[in-house]
Structure formats: C-alpha cells, structure tokens
Motif scaffolding. Structure first.
Motif, short mmCIF file in Angstrom:
data_model
loop_
_atom_site.label_atom_id
_atom_site.label_comp_id
_atom_site.label_asym_id
_atom_site.label_seq_id
_atom_site.Cartn_x
_atom_site.Cartn_y
_atom_site.Cartn_z
N ALA A 115 27.71 39.99 42.12
CA ALA A 115 27.29 38.46 42.37
C ALA A 115 28.08 37.62 41.16
O ALA A 115 28.68 36.61 41.71
N ALA A 116 27.79 37.89 40.23
CA ALA A 116 28.41 37.22 38.94
C ALA A 116 29.95 37.32 39.13
O ALA A 116 30.69 36.16 38.73
N ALA A 117 30.68 38.34 39.59
CA ALA A 117 32.24 38.52 39.57
C ALA A 117 32.35 37.70 40.76
O ALA A 117 33.85 37.02 40.36
N LEU A 118 31.66 37.28 41.76
CA LEU A 118 32.15 36.40 43.15
C LEU A 118 31.86 34.92 42.70
O LEU A 118 32.21 34.15 43.20
N ALA A 119 30.88 34.73 41.64
CA ALA A 119 30.55 33.57 41.30
C ALA A 119 31.89 32.68 40.91
O ALA A 119 32.59 33.07 40.39
N LYS A 145 49.93 38.10 52.95
CA LYS A 145 48.77 37.57 52.49
C LYS A 145 47.93 39.07 51.99
O LYS A 145 48.13 39.95 52.82
N LYS A 146 47.13 38.82 51.25
CA LYS A 146 46.19 39.98 50.77
C LYS A 146 44.74 39.54 51.05
O LYS A 146 44.34 38.68 50.41
N PHE A 147 43.93 40.55 51.18
CA PHE A 147 42.45 40.50 51.77
C PHE A 147 41.90 41.71 50.95
O PHE A 147 42.25 42.74 51.10
N LEU A 148 40.80 41.47 50.27
CA LEU A 148 39.69 42.43 49.74
C LEU A 148 38.37 42.41 50.69
O LEU A 148 38.09 41.21 50.81
N ILE A 182 37.21 42.64 41.74
CA ILE A 182 36.97 41.34 42.31
C ILE A 182 37.44 40.47 41.30
O ILE A 182 38.17 39.45 41.88
N LYS A 183 37.56 40.68 40.04
CA LYS A 183 37.98 39.40 39.11
C LYS A 183 39.40 39.24 39.14
O LYS A 183 39.92 38.13 38.97
#
Length: 174
Positions: free
Chosen positions: A81-85, A2-5, A35-36
């Motif tokens: 925030a937009a990238a995480l939306a 698994k990978k986590f950021l 993020i994307k």
C-alpha cells in the motif's frame, strides 16, 4: 509500447494473515521495489469474499475465511500500500481466482496501442496463474511475463509447478 503491471492479491490475509506464509512475507521487499520502479499503468487485484464465504464453493474446499471485504485482511499489505501511495492504479475486485474483467480494463487502458503485461503477487499457483492464463488467452500476441521473485505459492513446490505451467503456455518467466 505501453506497459502494464498487474499486482495480484497482495493483501494482508495472503501475506501475514489467515493464509499468510514465510514465502509470501519474503517477497514483499521485491514487490515494493517493482511497484516503485515500474514505469507504466498499474492494476491491483483484490481477492474479495463476503460473510457467506464458508457457504461458497471455494469456502467448502478451502474452509479458511479470508479477504472478507471490509476487514483488515482484505486490505493491501501495508508495504505494498505504501509503495502504491501517490501512484495512479486501477483496483480490480475479483470474486474468484482469475478476473474476467481484467482483460477488458487493460484493453481500455491500452487505447488501441500495443502493450506488454507483467504480473507479480500471490499466490503463484492459484491467482497469479489464473490471471496470467486469462490474459494470455485474451491477448495471445501480447508479451506477458511473470516476475518469479515477486511471487510466492502456497508452497515452494507449488510455486515452481505454476511457473513451469505458465512457461509451457508461452508466458515469460523473469
């Protein structure tokens, strides 16, 4: 595996608010792209203070109110925030530089599987290094990396020093 950021404190006050800097603003496009494009679980930390900030130990040493919960400065940078939306992520409010809750949340999310962690965000020399070292101490055998061009320090010199410190502690710098 698994990978986590871990997206550390990409809040308005650290980008272009009370404690913002040109260096912090400069990493935003790289953070958004990371993020994307990231394929894995995401944790987002929020530096969280309250109206009594100036009376706290931190407020006495850094007398600049910032990231007061509920204010615009506490919110994520609009681009982050937009990238995480539309993406699932775990928000982690932390009352100090590093989160002792974060390792527990990552361990839960891993569900007994091996995992790797990447960290990005602000500030390299305060909250990124604090969280990276807590994670390395919690998971000494897990690959842990910091993405250098997705981080900024209080100064470019402090950024470089923090990266050097993390590298000395066997955290990969990419």
């Amino acid at each position: 595996m698994k990978k986590f950021l871990v997206v550390v404190d990409m809040q308005k006050d650290f980008v272009d608010g009370a404690l913002g800097s040109a260096e912090a603003e400069a990493i935003v496009p790289a953070v958004v792209e990371k993020i994307k494009s990231f394929d894995g679980g995401i944790f987002v930390t929020f530096d969280t203070h309250f109206e009594n900030y100036m009376q706290t130990a931190e407020g006495k040493k850094l007398p600049v109110p910032h990231c007061i919960k509920g204010t615009d400065g506490w919110q994520l940078d609009k681009n982050a925030a937009a990238a995480l939306a539309g993406r699932a992520y775990t928000a982690v409010e932390k009352l100090t530089f590093g989160s002792v809750e974060l390792p527990k949340l990552i361990e839960e999310a891993a569900g007994g599987e091996d995992f790797a962690i990447e960290l990005i965000g602000l500030c390299t020399d305060i909250c990124v290094v604090s969280n990276a070292l807590i994670l390395k101490a919690s998971f000494p055998e897990a690959p842990i990396a910091v993405v250098a061009d997705c981080c900024a320090g209080v100064t470019p010199q402090a950024h470089a020093a923090a990266l050097s410190t993390m590298k000395s502690c066997q955290i990969d710098i990419i």
